[in-house]
Design a protein around this motif. Sequence first.
Motif, PDB file in Angstrom:
ATOM      1  N   TYR A  29      31.650  38.565  42.546  1.00 40.49           N
ATOM      2  CA  TYR A  29      31.394  39.482  43.654  1.00 40.49           C
ATOM      3  C   TYR A  29      31.318  40.882  43.063  1.00 40.49           C
ATOM      4  CZ  TYR A  29      33.127  35.635  46.538  1.00 40.49           C
ATOM      5  OH  TYR A  29      33.315  34.419  47.122  1.00 40.49           O
ATOM      6  N   ASP A  30      30.320  41.661  43.472  1.00 44.74           N
ATOM      7  CA  ASP A  30      30.276  43.059  43.070  1.00 44.74           C
ATOM      8  C   ASP A  30      31.354  43.776  43.871  1.00 44.74           C
ATOM      9  OD1 ASP A  30      28.130  42.510  41.445  1.00 44.74           O
ATOM     10  OD2 ASP A  30      26.627  43.292  42.835  1.00 44.74           O
ATOM     11  N   LYS A  31      32.274  44.441  43.185  1.00 46.89           N
ATOM     12  CA  LYS A  31      33.358  45.125  43.889  1.00 46.89           C
ATOM     13  C   LYS A  31      33.925  46.231  43.008  1.00 46.89           C
ATOM     14  CE  LYS A  31      36.869  41.728  42.525  1.00 46.89           C
ATOM     15  NZ  LYS A  31      36.032  41.006  41.596  1.00 46.89           N
ATOM     16  N   ASP A  32      34.720  47.081  43.633  1.00 46.95           N
ATOM     17  CA  ASP A  32      35.433  48.120  42.911  1.00 46.95           C
ATOM     18  C   ASP A  32      36.570  47.432  42.162  1.00 46.95           C
ATOM     19  OD1 ASP A  32      37.381  50.086  42.219  1.00 46.95           O
ATOM     20  OD2 ASP A  32      36.551  51.444  43.732  1.00 46.95           O
ATOM     21  N   GLU A  33      36.413  47.232  40.859  1.00 48.05           N
ATOM     22  CA  GLU A  33      37.383  46.481  40.060  1.00 48.05           C
ATOM     23  C   GLU A  33      38.733  47.181  39.965  1.00 48.05           C
ATOM     24  OE1 GLU A  33      37.037  43.432  39.091  1.00 48.05           O
ATOM     25  OE2 GLU A  33      34.885  43.179  39.390  1.00 48.05           O
ATOM     26  N   VAL A  34      38.745  48.496  39.876  1.00 44.96           N
ATOM     27  CA  VAL A  34      40.004  49.235  39.782  1.00 44.96           C
ATOM     28  C   VAL A  34      40.797  49.075  41.076  1.00 44.96           C
ATOM     29  CG1 VAL A  34      41.058  51.522  39.530  1.00 44.96           C
ATOM     30  CG2 VAL A  34      39.120  50.868  38.084  1.00 44.96           C
ATOM     31  N   LEU A  35      40.147  49.236  42.211  1.00 41.87           N
ATOM     32  CA  LEU A  35      40.803  49.071  43.508  1.00 41.87           C
ATOM     33  C   LEU A  35      41.327  47.649  43.670  1.00 41.87           C
ATOM     34  CD1 LEU A  35      41.408  50.687  46.091  1.00 41.87           C
ATOM     35  CD2 LEU A  35      39.249  49.834  47.011  1.00 41.87           C
ATOM     36  N   ALA A  36      40.542  46.672  43.220  1.00 40.51           N
ATOM     37  CA  ALA A  36      40.960  45.267  43.321  1.00 40.51           C
ATOM     38  C   ALA A  36      42.168  44.988  42.437  1.00 40.51           C
ATOM     39  CB  ALA A  36      39.801  44.351  42.942  1.00 40.51           C
ATOM     40  N   GLU A  37      42.143  45.460  41.190  1.00 47.12           N
ATOM     41  CA  GLU A  37      43.249  45.201  40.257  1.00 47.12           C
ATOM     42  C   GLU A  37      44.509  45.984  40.613  1.00 47.12           C
ATOM     43  OE1 GLU A  37      42.127  45.545  36.131  1.00 47.12           O
ATOM     44  OE2 GLU A  37      40.266  44.433  36.485  1.00 47.12           O
ATOM     45  N   THR A  38      44.344  47.220  41.041  1.00 45.43           N
ATOM     46  CA  THR A  38      45.501  48.071  41.324  1.00 45.43           C
ATOM     47  C   THR A  38      46.177  47.740  42.647  1.00 45.43           C
ATOM     48  OG1 THR A  38      44.450  49.853  40.070  1.00 45.43           O
ATOM     49  CG2 THR A  38      46.278  50.475  41.510  1.00 45.43           C
TER      50      THR A  38
END
Length: 118
Positions: A29-38
């Motif tokens: 899925y294209d997503k904000d990886e930093v927001l997802a991980e944090t």
Amino acid sequence: AVASSSGGAEWWVQVKPAGQTHAPVDLHYDKDEVLAETFGLGSFPTLSTVTYLTGEEDNSPTVVFPHTYHDEEDHGIGSMLLSCARRAKHIVFDGRLLHGAPAHPSLRKRSNSTNVQN
């Protein structure tokens, strides 16, 4: 009209090593990886795009499934979009959808002489 605070763009390029022309792009899925991980949150683009710079002989096709990050994992997937590579081809789809370019040979464009057996 779109508010200026919600605009933006992100892109990445897949570079394949010599001799690995059918290297896969795993389903994602294209997503904000930093927001997802944090924070464990999913923030997805309104639109996602794929642009082919070379032809089908150099690429696995792109598959797009009608399945979002928030759908249940056991949610059935009854269809898919299969986009075979063609130089200068550009596709646009809902940015929340699961997609990738698996390297499985059954997804590549078939000639009329190919036999498929189950």
